[in-house]
Design a protein around this motif. Structure first.
Motif, PDB file in Angstrom:
ATOM      1  N   ASP A 372       5.348 -30.502  37.493  1.00 40.99           N
ATOM      2  CA  ASP A 372       6.497 -30.235  38.209  1.00 40.99           C
ATOM      3  C   ASP A 372       7.903 -30.745  37.609  1.00 40.99           C
ATOM      4  N   LYS A 373       7.718 -31.354  36.532  1.00 40.44           N
ATOM      5  CA  LYS A 373       8.845 -32.091  35.798  1.00 40.44           C
ATOM      6  C   LYS A 373       9.510 -31.113  34.881  1.00 40.44           C
ATOM      7  N   PHE A 374       8.697 -30.378  34.375  1.00 43.38           N
ATOM      8  CA  PHE A 374       8.751 -29.657  32.909  1.00 43.38           C
ATOM      9  C   PHE A 374       8.465 -28.111  32.966  1.00 43.38           C
ATOM     10  N   ASN A 375       9.520 -27.258  32.884  1.00 42.70           N
ATOM     11  CA  ASN A 375       9.135 -25.825  32.872  1.00 42.70           C
ATOM     12  C   ASN A 375       9.978 -25.273  31.565  1.00 42.70           C
ATOM     13  N   TYR A 376       9.328 -24.084  30.963  1.00 46.31           N
ATOM     14  CA  TYR A 376      10.098 -23.503  30.166  1.00 46.31           C
ATOM     15  C   TYR A 376      10.107 -22.170  29.911  1.00 46.31           C
ATOM     16  N   GLN A 377      11.031 -21.454  29.457  1.00 48.98           N
ATOM     17  CA  GLN A 377      10.921 -19.898  29.270  1.00 48.98           C
ATOM     18  C   GLN A 377      11.125 -19.655  27.942  1.00 48.98           C
ATOM     19  N   LEU A 378      10.085 -18.474  27.373  1.00 49.17           N
ATOM     20  CA  LEU A 378      10.303 -17.774  26.140  1.00 49.17           C
ATOM     21  C   LEU A 378      10.783 -16.170  26.487  1.00 49.17           C
ATOM     22  N   GLY A 379      11.581 -15.762  25.733  1.00 50.76           N
ATOM     23  CA  GLY A 379      12.157 -14.583  25.832  1.00 50.76           C
ATOM     24  C   GLY A 379      12.334 -13.759  24.551  1.00 50.76           C
ATOM     25  N   TYR A 380      12.352 -12.466  24.803  1.00 48.18           N
ATOM     26  CA  TYR A 380      12.884 -11.488  23.748  1.00 48.18           C
ATOM     27  C   TYR A 380      13.926 -10.461  24.356  1.00 48.18           C
ATOM     28  N   GLU A 381      14.790 -10.007  23.547  1.00 52.11           N
ATOM     29  CA  GLU A 381      15.527  -8.697  23.966  1.00 52.11           C
ATOM     30  C   GLU A 381      15.778  -7.993  22.596  1.00 52.11           C
ATOM     31  N   THR A 382      15.247  -6.678  22.948  1.00 52.16           N
ATOM     32  CA  THR A 382      15.846  -5.494  21.669  1.00 52.16           C
ATOM     33  C   THR A 382      16.772  -4.674  22.265  1.00 52.16           C
ATOM     34  N   ARG A 383      17.669  -4.023  21.389  1.00 52.15           N
ATOM     35  CA  ARG A 383      18.401  -2.713  21.769  1.00 52.15           C
ATOM     36  C   ARG A 383      18.668  -2.066  20.408  1.00 52.15           C
ATOM     37  N   PHE A 384      18.643  -0.623  20.843  1.00 58.01           N
ATOM     38  CA  PHE A 384      19.013   0.423  19.912  1.00 58.01           C
ATOM     39  C   PHE A 384      19.751   1.079  20.382  1.00 58.01           C
ATOM     40  N   ILE A 385      21.012   1.202  19.533  1.00 55.67           N
ATOM     41  CA  ILE A 385      22.487   1.790  20.170  1.00 55.67           C
ATOM     42  C   ILE A 385      22.654   2.868  19.146  1.00 55.67           C
ATOM     43  N   LYS A 386      23.024   4.117  19.690  1.00 62.26           N
ATOM     44  CA  LYS A 386      23.485   5.199  18.616  1.00 62.26           C
ATOM     45  C   LYS A 386      24.687   5.965  19.314  1.00 62.26           C
ATOM     46  N   GLY A 387      25.612   6.044  18.663  1.00 62.82           N
ATOM     47  CA  GLY A 387      26.898   6.672  19.398  1.00 62.82           C
ATOM     48  C   GLY A 387      28.026   7.108  18.602  1.00 62.82           C
ATOM     49  N   PHE A 388      28.963   7.778  19.101  1.00 58.42           N
ATOM     50  CA  PHE A 388      30.142   8.081  18.233  1.00 58.42           C
ATOM     51  C   PHE A 388      31.239   8.330  19.345  1.00 58.42           C
ATOM     52  N   ASP A 389      32.552   8.251  18.499  1.00 56.78           N
ATOM     53  CA  ASP A 389      33.637   8.391  19.389  1.00 56.78           C
ATOM     54  C   ASP A 389      34.784   8.984  18.662  1.00 56.78           C
ATOM     55  N   THR A 390      34.825  10.276  18.678  1.00 53.92           N
ATOM     56  CA  THR A 390      35.905  11.106  17.834  1.00 53.92           C
ATOM     57  C   THR A 390      37.265  10.710  18.200  1.00 53.92           C
ATOM     58  N   GLN A 391      37.523  10.620  19.532  1.00 57.42           N
ATOM     59  CA  GLN A 391      38.847  10.141  19.858  1.00 57.42           C
ATOM     60  C   GLN A 391      39.385   8.765  19.076  1.00 57.42           C
ATOM     61  N   ALA A 392      38.356   7.681  19.175  1.00 54.58           N
ATOM     62  CA  ALA A 392      38.954   6.498  18.493  1.00 54.58           C
ATOM     63  C   ALA A 392      38.915   6.508  17.024  1.00 54.58           C
ATOM     64  N   VAL A 410      15.304 -13.424  20.227  1.00 59.88           N
ATOM     65  CA  VAL A 410      14.347 -14.303  20.636  1.00 59.88           C
ATOM     66  C   VAL A 410      15.160 -15.381  21.475  1.00 59.88           C
ATOM     67  N   PHE A 411      14.726 -16.007  22.420  1.00 61.24           N
ATOM     68  CA  PHE A 411      15.428 -17.111  23.054  1.00 61.24           C
ATOM     69  C   PHE A 411      14.343 -17.899  23.773  1.00 61.24           C
ATOM     70  N   VAL A 412      14.785 -19.318  23.860  1.00 62.92           N
ATOM     71  CA  VAL A 412      13.913 -20.185  24.589  1.00 62.92           C
ATOM     72  C   VAL A 412      14.768 -21.233  25.484  1.00 62.92           C
ATOM     73  N   SER A 413      14.467 -21.459  26.578  1.00 62.00           N
ATOM     74  CA  SER A 413      14.881 -22.687  27.240  1.00 62.00           C
ATOM     75  C   SER A 413      14.000 -23.406  28.188  1.00 62.00           C
ATOM     76  N   SER A 414      14.469 -24.352  28.463  1.00 54.02           N
ATOM     77  CA  SER A 414      13.468 -25.160  29.554  1.00 54.02           C
ATOM     78  C   SER A 414      14.329 -25.672  30.593  1.00 54.02           C
ATOM     79  N   GLU A 415      13.526 -26.017  31.547  1.00 51.46           N
ATOM     80  CA  GLU A 415      13.974 -26.680  32.898  1.00 51.46           C
ATOM     81  C   GLU A 415      13.236 -28.044  33.063  1.00 51.46           C
ATOM     82  N   ILE A 416      14.188 -28.984  33.061  1.00 50.55           N
ATOM     83  CA  ILE A 416      13.685 -30.531  32.978  1.00 50.55           C
ATOM     84  C   ILE A 416      14.095 -31.220  34.372  1.00 50.55           C
TER      85      ILE A 416
END
Length: 710
Positions: A372-392, A410-416
């Motif tokens: 009840d005193k300690f909890n933690y979270q493990l996580g990942y995130e991934t993104r693949f971006i493809k695009g163009f902008d002729t105007q810019a 990858v990320f990790v945090s804990s609640e204490i």
């Protein structure tokens, strides 16, 4: 400035008096706390606002309905530290959050960032975010880099979809008619919205729902003559461009005690129509006829969103979440020569000049310990971006600069729970980006619950902003101009610190909340367009500047029986640091914001009266104004004058809540253009702007909604 200080003194007095009064008569809060709203943004598991380690601002469905808000721009305008900046010629509405533009915060839909023309989650057009099936909006202020990575420097806005139904069948339809200032007709003037929603609970596990919405903004003439005007007098077209939006959504939700799956498909289409003010007479001397024409454009946006979100609980008690999203958005340009009298087209061209494709996935797991005193979270995130902008990438080259960017984190945090009342959450995130240097982000959040309803929250954290397409690839070179992007730019680095003291009080039948907040944001390596060569004169985007913000906010609310009253103020100073300018002015320049709202509900009539007001005080800034003898830029101060927004509405229900009627007015004080004093200059950074266009004036609306539940 004297007026600002007097108003601040009044607000501090109100805040202090509220705290003193609240301390004397605190009653049992158990019943009230059970009704407290559950939030999800930045939490390990859904929980009440009081238990949250973050200070989260919630805009619930009731508030959205009372404003008859159809898109995100409609509803955010009255929040402190948020400024909506509309554009009459692009049809877009962007937002400033703590003085930073829309590139520095993230807009999410059910914790998933939203693709748009200029980014992923950031820099989005708020008018393109429809709110028909939305349960609530959660706003978290401050850097959220550990949780969300890049571009969450000033905060995040999370839009939560309503996933369940109270009845087996729920059918809802509404029409909404609005004037555009004093312009209104059934089809050719004003704003016209129609929507239909059908939802069904197949059983206690499966729910499905579809939503359709059409929003037709017929433009604002403001003295101009529209599409069919064929005289070359500069009056053809519109002051605010007309546009039509179509939005379709479908959701499928599966819900059991230990497993939940939610799928959402969304399609968005927008047509923005530009009518050139220049008319060519096309005179045929021999036939003594004319066939006037103009070069017109239609901008079409198509966006597709596919989101799958899975939540579950393992036998060990661990809780997991996995999100998968594929999104695509394209912006097309149809340009043609339009013959105004015969309504024929010639020399028609079509091109897709902006495109974005994104695959996004995020997963977390927590509750891995039995403590009840300690909890933690493990996580990942991934993104693949493809695009163009002729105007810019420049009107001269017209070359598609396709960008591919892979981001893995990858990320990790804990609640204490240090003690029963003290919760701390440290966190760290490592992020690899295929275009930029890898980033290591950190944060520390803490919450302490005092006696007598006091809550103290503090947070420090880091995030960063990646360069946008224009900053990387822009290219415009001719005999008079040389302006270029820079593919060697590095991300801007942001750090923020927030301290929040909240006091909750209940006495007799009155509930009160007082919130005192201090904020600090520091941004380094800010990207600006700067002179890199004087002979010949050349401009390029480079990392040269910094940005700092310090601020103090007060937010107070009182509720009793059928009425509620809110009063808030923000006083913040901004320093823009230009390291390459010898004469740069880096002083903090201060501005005041005030907001208030009042709601009164009459039970006998099933009627709610709502008034919303926000005052934006004078804002000062520095601008380049010529050069000294050594070629260094000189600076002078200019001022954007104060302005105030006010909306009002009346909402009444009939036939046991089957019919809702909402009548209201937007922009009651008739704000259009806000004057800018001292902005005209003649130097390198010259500007001739004398006003900031913010609105098209006072408008009125009527919304009729029908609910059928069985």
């Amino acid at each position: 400035m004297i007026l600002n200080k007097k108003l601040l003194t009044l607000y501090f007095s109100f805040f202090s008096a509220s705290l003193l009064f609240a301390q004397e008569k605190v009653s049992d809060t158990t019943k009230i706390e059970q009704l407290e709203e559950v939030i999800v943004t930045g939490q390990y598991n859904p929980q009440s606002i009081k238990k949250s380690v973050h200070n989260v601002i919630v805009i619930d469905r009731e508030k959205i309905e009372k404003q008859a808000a159809n898109n995100l721009a409609d509803v955010l305008n009255f929040n402190l530290n948020l400024n909506i900046i509309p554009s009459s010629q692009t049809g877009q509405s962007k937002v400033e959050f703590f003085g930073l533009d829309a590139q520095y915060f993230i807009v999410m839909l059910d914790n998933v960032q939203i693709v748009n023309d200029n980014g992923f989650g950031n820099n989005i057009d708020l008018t393109q975010i429809n709110l028909d099936d939305i349960e609530r909006i959660e706003i978290v202020e401050g850097a959220m880099g550990v949780e969300n990575g890049a571009n969450s420097v000033s905060g995040v806005i999370n839009i939560i979809t309503k996933k369940t139904l109270e009845n087996d069948w729920q059918i809802q339809a509404f029409v909404q008619e609005e004037t555009v200032r004093d312009e209104y007709e059934w089809f050719d003037k004003g704003r016209h919205i129609q929507a239909l929603s059908i939802g069904h609970n197949f059983n206690d596990k499966w729910t499905a729902k579809i939503n359709l919405n059409r929003n037709d903004f017929a433009g604002f003439y403001n003295g101009r003559k529209g599409q069919n005007h064929y005289t070359d007098d500069g009056l053809r077209g519109y002051d605010w461009l007309p546009k039509t939006q179509l939005n379709g959504k479908a959701i499928l939700n599966y819900n059991t005690d230990n497993f939940k799956a939610f799928y959402k498909f969304e399609y968005f289409n927008e047509d923005l129509r530009y009518y050139d003010a220049t008319v060519r007479p096309n005179i045929n001397v021999q036939a003594q006829t004319s066939n006037p024409s103009s070069t017109d454009r239609i901008f079409t946006t198509n966006r597709y969103i596919n989101n799958l979100i899975v939540d579950g609980k393992l036998k060990s008690g661990a809780v997991y979440n996995a999100t998968f999203s594929y999104q695509k958005q394209e912006r097309d340009l149809n340009e043609f020569n339009y013959y105004i009298i015969t309504k024929e087209k010639s020399n028609e061209t079509d091109q897709t000049y902006q495109s974005s494709n994104v695959f996004f996935s995020k997963g977390t797991i927590n509750n891995l310990t039995k403590s009840d005193k300690f909890n933690y979270q493990l996580g990942y995130e991934t993104r693949f971006i493809k695009g163009f902008d002729t105007q810019a990438s420049g009107d001269v080259t017209q070359q598609d600069k396709e960008m591919k960017q892979n981001n893995n984190a990858v990320f990790v945090s804990s609640e204490i729970n240090v003690i029963d009342k003290l919760l701390i959450r440290p966190g760290v995130r490592y992020e690899y980006n295929s275009m930029f240097k890898s980033q290591l982000l950190g944060s520390l959040h803490a919450r302490y619950l005092f006696n007598k309803g006091y809550e103290l929250r503090g947070s420090i954290g880091s995030s960063y902003r990646t360069p946008n397409f224009e900053e990387l690839y822009y290219y415009f070179v001719d005999s008079n101009h040389d302006v270029r992007g820079n593919q060697n730019l590095k991300p801007e680095r942001g750090f923020s610190s927030f301290l929040n003291l909240k006091k909750r009080s209940w006495f007799n039948d009155i509930s009160m909340s007082n919130n005192l907040k201090f904020s600090y944001i520091d941004l380094k390596d800010r990207i600006e367009l700067a002179v890199v060569n004087t002979l010949p004169l050349q401009y390029q985007y480079i990392n040269i500047d910094g940005y700092k913000l310090i601020g103090c906010s007060l937010e107070n609310s009182i509720k009793k029986d059928n009425w509620a009253f809110n009063l808030g103020a923000t006083y913040q100073g901004i320093s823009r640091i230009m390291n390459n300018e010898a004469n740069a002015k880096n002083d903090f320049l201060y501005a005041l914001q005030l907001n208030t709202s009042a709601t009164y509900f009459i039970n006998k009539w099933n009627t709610a009266f709502t008034l919303l007001l926000k005052h934006n005080g004078k804002q000062q800034n520095y601008i380049g104004d010529g050069s000294d003898n050594e070629g260094n830029t000189l600076f002078k101060k200019y001022t954007t004058n104060a302005f105030t927004w006010m909306d009002a509405s009346i909402k009444k229900t009939f036939l046991d809540k089957k019919i809702d009627v909402t009548l209201g007015a937007r922009n009651l004080l008739d704000v259009t253009t806000v004057a800018i004093d001292g902005a005209s200059t003649s130097g390198i950074h010259s500007s001739n702007n004398s006003g900031l266009l913010l609105g098209y004036g006072r408008s009125y609306y009527l919304k009729l909604l029908y609910n059928l539940n069985f």
